[in-house]
Design a protein around this motif. Sequence first.
Motif, mmCIF file in Angstrom:
data_model
loop_
_atom_site.group_PDB
_atom_site.id
_atom_site.type_symbol
_atom_site.label_atom_id
_atom_site.label_comp_id
_atom_site.label_asym_id
_atom_site.label_seq_id
_atom_site.Cartn_x
_atom_site.Cartn_y
_atom_site.Cartn_z
ATOM 1 N N ALA A 44 -2.585 10.269 -7.399
ATOM 2 C CA ALA A 44 -1.502 11.258 -7.307
ATOM 3 C C ALA A 44 -0.620 10.984 -6.095
ATOM 4 N N ALA A 45 -1.235 10.605 -4.972
ATOM 5 C CA ALA A 45 -0.453 10.282 -3.774
ATOM 6 C C ALA A 45 0.439 9.071 -4.023
ATOM 7 N N LYS A 46 -0.105 8.085 -4.721
ATOM 8 C CA LYS A 46 0.691 6.897 -5.063
ATOM 9 C C LYS A 46 1.871 7.278 -5.957
ATOM 10 N N ALA A 47 1.621 8.137 -6.955
ATOM 11 C CA ALA A 47 2.687 8.567 -7.864
ATOM 12 C C ALA A 47 3.789 9.300 -7.111
ATOM 13 N N VAL A 48 3.392 10.144 -6.171
ATOM 14 C CA VAL A 48 4.359 10.880 -5.353
ATOM 15 C C VAL A 48 5.197 9.907 -4.520
ATOM 16 N N LEU A 49 4.529 8.913 -3.930
ATOM 17 C CA LEU A 49 5.229 7.927 -3.105
ATOM 18 C C LEU A 49 6.263 7.156 -3.924
ATOM 19 N N LEU A 50 5.877 6.702 -5.086
ATOM 20 C CA LEU A 50 6.805 5.932 -5.923
ATOM 21 C C LEU A 50 7.987 6.785 -6.394
ATOM 22 N N GLU A 51 7.725 8.068 -6.636
ATOM 23 C CA GLU A 51 8.798 8.964 -7.062
ATOM 24 C C GLU A 51 9.831 9.153 -5.951
ATOM 25 N N MET A 52 9.370 9.142 -4.702
ATOM 26 C CA MET A 52 10.279 9.376 -3.579
ATOM 27 C C MET A 52 11.238 8.213 -3.356
ATOM 28 N N ARG A 53 10.980 7.063 -3.989
ATOM 29 C CA ARG A 53 11.929 5.953 -3.873
ATOM 30 C C ARG A 53 13.289 6.308 -4.465
ATOM 31 N N GLU A 54 13.279 7.271 -5.397
ATOM 32 C CA GLU A 54 14.514 7.654 -6.074
ATOM 33 C C GLU A 54 15.207 8.850 -5.428
ATOM 34 N N ALA B 145 2.178 -5.050 2.334
ATOM 35 C CA ALA B 145 1.776 -6.017 3.358
ATOM 36 C C ALA B 145 0.276 -5.927 3.625
ATOM 37 N N ASP B 146 -0.243 -4.700 3.685
ATOM 38 C CA ASP B 146 -1.682 -4.513 3.911
ATOM 39 C C ASP B 146 -2.500 -5.040 2.738
ATOM 40 N N MET B 147 -1.991 -4.844 1.523
ATOM 41 C CA MET B 147 -2.683 -5.346 0.340
ATOM 42 C C MET B 147 -2.839 -6.860 0.407
ATOM 43 N N VAL B 148 -1.759 -7.547 0.798
ATOM 44 C CA VAL B 148 -1.799 -9.008 0.896
ATOM 45 C C VAL B 148 -2.681 -9.451 2.056
ATOM 46 N N LEU C 121 5.580 13.443 4.158
ATOM 47 C CA LEU C 121 6.962 13.168 3.755
ATOM 48 C C LEU C 121 7.325 13.955 2.496
ATOM 49 N N ALA C 122 6.396 13.978 1.534
ATOM 50 C CA ALA C 122 6.649 14.700 0.277
ATOM 51 C C ALA C 122 6.769 16.203 0.507
ATOM 52 N N SER C 123 5.985 16.729 1.426
ATOM 53 C CA SER C 123 6.010 18.168 1.703
ATOM 54 C C SER C 123 7.316 18.598 2.349
ATOM 55 N N ARG C 124 7.963 17.685 3.058
ATOM 56 C CA ARG C 124 9.230 18.001 3.726
ATOM 57 C C ARG C 124 10.438 17.754 2.831
ATOM 58 N N ALA C 125 10.203 17.132 1.695
ATOM 59 C CA ALA C 125 11.311 16.813 0.789
ATOM 60 C C ALA C 125 11.956 18.089 0.263
ATOM 61 N N ALA D 29 -7.804 1.712 -1.361
ATOM 62 C CA ALA D 29 -8.302 1.426 -0.025
ATOM 63 C C ALA D 29 -7.163 1.434 0.994
ATOM 64 N N VAL D 30 -5.968 1.016 0.549
ATOM 65 C CA VAL D 30 -4.816 1.003 1.449
ATOM 66 C C VAL D 30 -4.075 2.337 1.414
ATOM 67 N N ILE D 31 -3.859 2.882 0.222
ATOM 68 C CA ILE D 31 -3.147 4.157 0.091
ATOM 69 C C ILE D 31 -3.841 5.251 0.896
ATOM 70 N N SER D 32 -5.179 5.195 0.989
ATOM 71 C CA SER D 32 -5.915 6.220 1.734
ATOM 72 C C SER D 32 -5.505 6.235 3.209
ATOM 73 N N ASP D 33 -5.132 5.070 3.740
ATOM 74 C CA ASP D 33 -4.702 5.001 5.141
ATOM 75 C C ASP D 33 -3.341 5.655 5.358
ATOM 76 N N TYR D 34 -2.559 5.744 4.293
ATOM 77 C CA TYR D 34 -1.211 6.298 4.390
ATOM 78 C C TYR D 34 -1.082 7.664 3.713
ATOM 79 N N ARG D 35 -2.191 8.203 3.210
ATOM 80 C CA ARG D 35 -2.129 9.450 2.447
ATOM 81 C C ARG D 35 -1.474 10.573 3.242
ATOM 82 N N GLY D 36 -1.882 10.755 4.489
ATOM 83 C CA GLY D 36 -1.312 11.816 5.308
ATOM 84 C C GLY D 36 0.186 11.660 5.493
#
Length: 210
Positions: free
Chosen positions: A115-125, A142-145, A64-68, A52-59
């Motif tokens: 998949a979007a979540k997995a991509v986001l977590l991978e970009m931390r590295e 923060a949104d989750m809480v 960000l991943a596409s520009r990496a 529900a939260v990741i969908s708000d940040y998917r774009g």
Amino acid sequence: MKSSKTISILSTAFAAAAWFCAVGENALAHSRSVGGSDTGLDIPEISHGEMAVISDYRGEIVGLASRATDTNELFRRVLNYAEIQYSYCLWGRMPGSVSDEESPFNECAHAYLAAAKAVLLEMREMPREAVAANEIISAVDADMVRRSLALITCRFSGEAFNTADVVKPRWSKVPFHPASMASLTGLAALFALVTFALGRFLRPKAQSSE
């Protein structure tokens, strides 16, 4: 006369929506067999609350991943899967696809958001993307809480995915989900109306040219 034309257009729209669902259901048998799961990459599950939260940040995540630039094949495959799944799920446009676990589009929404979540977590590295990725992660946390979504689950929350398996909508369930059926019927009605208007517009020109 106008009412009969309206009824005709609506009937055509409903028939088109029903045909669309039937065709989609016919393809559903092949929806989880793109190359076989042993050839793909595993993607961890995502909870109902997380999506529900990741969908708000998917774009923002995909942008960000596409520009990496400092990426590898595994990262690109997961990103590609996220984009493919998003299109199969009609670009997240169906009402309730993320929030309603009864939606025929909910499982495929889980897939592209996992998949979007997995991509986001991978970009931390990634050196260049780490700062921006961590900012998104902090905002998601923060949104989750704030929305008390951490413990919200559904029947698809424990489902993991694989880049070799495309998850398509459950088309046979569409007629029994009012919001989805209304949306598809509305699109079909618009298509039928445009087709009808073009026919009326082009017919006089065709006759005059004769």
